[in-house]
Enzyme design. Structure first.
Site, PDB file in Angstrom:
ATOM      1  N   LYS A  64       0.888  -1.178   0.000  1.00 45.11           N
ATOM      2  CA  LYS A  64       0.000   0.000   0.000  1.00 45.11           C
ATOM      3  C   LYS A  64       0.921   1.221   0.000  1.00 45.11           C
ATOM      4  CE  LYS A  64      -1.741   3.025   2.072  1.00 45.11           C
ATOM      5  NZ  LYS A  64      -1.509   4.453   1.764  1.00 45.11           N
ATOM      6  N   VAL A  95       1.533   7.168  13.163  1.00 44.23           N
ATOM      7  CA  VAL A  95       0.890   6.066  12.442  1.00 44.23           C
ATOM      8  C   VAL A  95       1.570   4.745  12.808  1.00 44.23           C
ATOM      9  CG1 VAL A  95       0.270   5.131  10.190  1.00 44.23           C
ATOM     10  CG2 VAL A  95       0.119   7.590  10.586  1.00 44.23           C
ATOM     11  N   GLU A 122       9.887   1.429  10.666  1.00 43.55           N
ATOM     12  CA  GLU A 122      10.955   2.344  10.237  1.00 43.55           C
ATOM     13  C   GLU A 122      10.367   3.744  10.338  1.00 43.55           C
ATOM     14  OE1 GLU A 122      13.975   1.542   9.449  1.00 43.55           O
ATOM     15  OE2 GLU A 122      14.029  -0.453   8.568  1.00 43.55           O
ATOM     16  N   CYS A 143      14.047  10.495   6.274  1.00 42.89           N
ATOM     17  CA  CYS A 143      14.018  10.024   7.666  1.00 42.89           C
ATOM     18  C   CYS A 143      15.395  10.153   8.304  1.00 42.89           C
ATOM     19  CB  CYS A 143      13.552   8.587   7.719  1.00 42.89           C
ATOM     20  SG  CYS A 143      14.533   7.481   6.709  1.00 42.89           S
ATOM     21  N   GLU A 191      11.193  16.116  14.721  1.00 44.71           N
ATOM     22  CA  GLU A 191      11.482  15.925  13.300  1.00 44.71           C
ATOM     23  C   GLU A 191      10.749  17.014  12.511  1.00 44.71           C
ATOM     24  OE1 GLU A 191       9.736  12.547  11.201  1.00 44.71           O
ATOM     25  OE2 GLU A 191      11.715  12.108  10.379  1.00 44.71           O
TER      26      GLU A 191
HETATM   27  P1  NAD Z   1       2.676   8.713   7.478  1.00 46.90           P
HETATM   28  O1  NAD Z   1       2.888   7.894   8.700  1.00 46.90           O
HETATM   29  O2  NAD Z   1       1.667   9.786   7.517  1.00 46.90           O
HETATM   30  O3  NAD Z   1       2.239   7.755   6.255  1.00 46.90           O
HETATM   31  C1  NAD Z   1       3.009   6.631   5.900  1.00 46.90           C
HETATM   32  C2  NAD Z   1       2.099   5.583   5.279  1.00 46.90           C
HETATM   33  O4  NAD Z   1       1.154   5.149   6.258  1.00 46.90           O
HETATM   34  C3  NAD Z   1       1.280   6.079   4.086  1.00 46.90           C
HETATM   35  O5  NAD Z   1       1.234   5.062   3.111  1.00 46.90           O
HETATM   36  C4  NAD Z   1      -0.090   6.280   4.685  1.00 46.90           C
HETATM   37  O6  NAD Z   1      -1.127   6.147   3.751  1.00 46.90           O
HETATM   38  C5  NAD Z   1      -0.136   5.161   5.702  1.00 46.90           C
HETATM   39  N1  NAD Z   1      -1.118   5.334   6.774  1.00 46.90           N
HETATM   40  C6  NAD Z   1      -1.611   6.500   7.280  1.00 46.90           C
HETATM   41  N2  NAD Z   1      -2.525   6.233   8.244  1.00 46.90           N
HETATM   42  C7  NAD Z   1      -2.582   4.892   8.372  1.00 46.90           C
HETATM   43  C8  NAD Z   1      -3.313   4.016   9.213  1.00 46.90           C
HETATM   44  N3  NAD Z   1      -4.182   4.477  10.112  1.00 46.90           N
HETATM   45  N4  NAD Z   1      -3.107   2.691   9.100  1.00 46.90           N
HETATM   46  C9  NAD Z   1      -2.223   2.207   8.197  1.00 46.90           C
HETATM   47  N5  NAD Z   1      -1.513   2.993   7.356  1.00 46.90           N
HETATM   48  C10 NAD Z   1      -1.686   4.310   7.437  1.00 46.90           C
HETATM   49  O7  NAD Z   1       4.099   9.228   7.083  1.00 46.90           O
HETATM   50  P2  NAD Z   1       4.488  10.227   5.908  1.00 46.90           P
HETATM   51  O8  NAD Z   1       4.119  11.601   6.306  1.00 46.90           O
HETATM   52  O9  NAD Z   1       3.979   9.702   4.616  1.00 46.90           O
HETATM   53  O10 NAD Z   1       6.082  10.056   5.886  1.00 46.90           O
HETATM   54  C11 NAD Z   1       6.919  10.806   6.669  1.00 46.90           C
HETATM   55  C12 NAD Z   1       7.432  10.014   7.845  1.00 46.90           C
HETATM   56  O11 NAD Z   1       8.019   8.793   7.408  1.00 46.90           O
HETATM   57  C13 NAD Z   1       8.528  10.762   8.575  1.00 46.90           C
HETATM   58  O12 NAD Z   1       8.339  10.666   9.952  1.00 46.90           O
HETATM   59  C14 NAD Z   1       9.801  10.013   8.150  1.00 46.90           C
HETATM   60  O13 NAD Z   1      10.869  10.115   9.052  1.00 46.90           O
HETATM   61  C15 NAD Z   1       9.283   8.624   8.036  1.00 46.90           C
HETATM   62  N6  NAD Z   1      10.190   7.817   7.211  1.00 46.90           N
HETATM   63  C16 NAD Z   1      10.970   6.874   7.821  1.00 46.90           C
HETATM   64  C17 NAD Z   1      11.863   6.120   7.080  1.00 46.90           C
HETATM   65  C18 NAD Z   1      12.744   5.096   7.740  1.00 46.90           C
HETATM   66  O14 NAD Z   1      13.276   4.253   7.034  1.00 46.90           O
HETATM   67  N7  NAD Z   1      12.961   5.126   9.054  1.00 46.90           N
HETATM   68  C19 NAD Z   1      11.956   6.319   5.705  1.00 46.90           C
HETATM   69  C20 NAD Z   1      11.154   7.278   5.111  1.00 46.90           C
HETATM   70  C21 NAD Z   1      10.263   8.022   5.877  1.00 46.90           C
END
Ligand code: NAD
Length: 484
Positions: free
Chosen positions: A180, A237, A255, A289, A386
């Site tokens: 997804k 999330v 992650e 990230c 962050e």
């Molecule tokens: P987010 O948590 O808002 O969304 C990530 C994913 O989760 C999306 O696909 C979203 O549709 C899904 N999602 C949202 N609500 C959900 C729910 N209730 N149940 C299941 N899935 C759900 O994050 P974002 O804003 O898209 O990304 C930014 C964040 O991701 C930052 O905090 C960044 O640090 C982190 N990130 C971490 C890594 C890593 O490897 N550690 C890599 C990239 C990004």
């Protein structure tokens, strides 16, 4: 869609080897963050689509994919990797349009996807069990088996790299995956499914259901047919996903975010360090990230380093993805507001250097000038939270003890960099910093595909990349045979 010139239909889900419309008949717009233009639409997957995808993955495990020997899995992944290379320019162009990242960054991401497929394609038949010395009359050995159906939820910031590291590792171990992607950036995940199909990946081994997090995402993480969840995204999330995993008692890899420091000691090679220090903060417009958003510098060289970093900042240029400058736009209005909120309240901090948004960048879009902030106290929220934008703070320290205390003084622990010529100090710092990766006299922002990656604390748990990911995407079974 003509300007996107796609080789797949973005409005479809890929389920069980078929391209199908979402069962609810709903769609979401695709916005080009560089221009604000709507450039097409994607499926708005619903729980019923997720049900179908999980069922297709289960069927694949019982069918051709489950019976595919490890070496053949490796050949298939390698073939997909070769096809990804043929499509590198397409993938880069599509990703740049979809997420707003400069073309050269998008190209590097697409090449990383090919490298994941090469690495995991080669690893498929090299994960082995062990024999264990036991009681007289016994032979004991272990088997590494796939979990079964693996769920993959990824964010928008590096879509190609995120599904590259997560899905390819799971497939290498023989799992069947349901992906997804993030609603802001689904195109390259759908493109990947098309490429995998062309390369002969058996039906149902990979399924892609685009959609909203609270709909398709929540349905996938709560699905009783899922045996392992790999989530990359925000802490908030991630917490929900871990709750969902607990309900079904399935393992989960999280992650999450970071506030990664680089520690610069007075004996550091500044000439070498400078480009790493700045790039780790502004790459992908800081929406990384493992961005290094905190630069900790020994007080005796603080002013010199700040001046040299500020000079670099003043040379940075921001513009549309196709202009291929140092930074593109932020992904959305929401992200712009979040970053603006931090910069609107510096809490005593002072802007030491700022880049420029080029004059012909479309007005009212999400273009944020990269910003270097000095005089920031370690407990200021700029140094704690962050930001996920191109903002770096510079904080002075006296000695090793204070540097470690500041480095470890946030909720996160993802990546750290240490710049010093003193070998003993390098080893001491590598041990003392609470983090998932440490780079000594370099900074990899996650590093190559071979290097295990993941966090401690609120940065998450579990590891992806490298061989370590394959252990995470498999279950160890112990077989104890009594033969007298
Ligand atoms: P987010 O948590 O808002 O969304 C990530 C994913 O989760 C999306 O696909 C979203 O549709 C899904 N999602 C949202 N609500 C959900 C729910 N209730 N149940 C299941 N899935 C759900 O994050 P974002 O804003 O898209 O990304 C930014 C964040 O991701 C930052 O905090 C960044 O640090 C982190 N990130 C971490 C890594 C890593 O490897 N550690 C890599 C990239 C990004």
């Amino acid at each position: 869609m003509t300007d996107l010139n796609l080789f797949f239909d973005p409005t479809k889900c890929f389920i069980g080897g078929r391209w199908v419309a979402p069962l609810g008949g709903d769609y979401l717009p695709i916005e080009n963050p560089s221009t604000g233009a709507t450039i097409g639409s994607i499926a708005r997957g619903q729980p019923a689509d997720v049900d179908a995808a999980v069922a297709a993955a289960r069927a694949a495990l019982a069918g051709a994919w489950g019976k595919t020997p490890a070496a053949e899995r490796g050949r298939i992944l390698t073939r997909i990797g070769q096809k990804v290379l043929e499509h590198v320019d397409d993938l880069a162009r599509i990703e740049a349009m979809d997420v707003g990242k400069p073309l050269k960054q998008a190209r590097a991401d697409a090449l990383a996807l090919a490298r994941y497929l090469e690495f995991y394609g080669g690893a498929c038949d090299k994960i082995m069990g062990e024999t264990i010395p036991y009681l007289d009359g016994y032979t004991v050995y272990t088997l590494r088996e796939p979990h079964g159906v693996t769920a993959h939820i990824i964010p928008w910031n590096y879509p190609v790299q995120m599904f590259g590291r997560s899905v390819t590792g799971a497939l290498a171990m023989g799992n069947a995956a349901v992906l997804k992607p993030a609603e802001e950036a689904c195109l390259t995940a759908i493109a990947f499914a098309r490429i995998a199909e062309e390369a002969g990946l058996p039906a149902g081994a990979l399924n892609v259901v685009p959609g909203l997090g609270e709909e398709a995402g929540a349905a996938l993480t709560a699905h009783p047919g899922v045996n392992h969840i790999s989530f990359t995204g925000s802490v908030g999330v991630g917490r929900l996903v871990q709750h969902a995993a607990a309900e079904n008692v399935v393992p989960v890899t999280l992650e999450l975010g970071g506030k990664s420091p680089q520690l610069v000691f007075a004996d550091a090679d500044l000439e070498r360090a400078l480009p790493f220090l700045v790039n780790a903060g502004i790459q992908n417009a800081g929406q990384t990230c493992s961005a290094s958003s905190r630069i900790l510098v020994q007080r005796s060289i603080h002013d010199e380093l700040l001046a040299r970093m500020a000079e670099r900042y003043r040379g940075l240029k921001v513009g549309p993805a196709v202009a291929d400058l140092d930074l593109g736009p932020l992904v959305s209005e929401r992200q712009m507001e979040i970053v603006g909120g931090f910069l609107g309240d510096l809490g005593g901090g002072k802007i030491a250097g700022q880049g420029t948004v080029v004059g012909d960048a479309p007005r009212r879009r999400h273009y944020q000038a990269p910003t270097l902030v000095a005089n920031v106290r370690p407990d200021n929220r700029l140094a704690q939270d962050e930001i996920f934008g191109p903002v770096q703070v510079v904080i002075p320290f006296e000695d090793e003890a204070e540097a470690v205390a500041i480095a470890n003084g946030t909720d996160f622990g993802l990546v750290a960099g240490v710049w010093t010529r003193d070998g003993g100090r390098q080893m001491r710092m590598a041990k003392a910093i609470r983090t998932g990766q440490v780079f000594l006299n370099n900074y990899g922002a996650g590093g190559g595909v071979e290097l295990p990656f993941g966090g401690v604390g609120k940065s998450g748990h579990g590891r992806e990349k490298g061989f370590e990911a394959l252990y995470g995407f498999s279950v160890l079974k112990t077989v104890a045979a009594w033969h007298g």
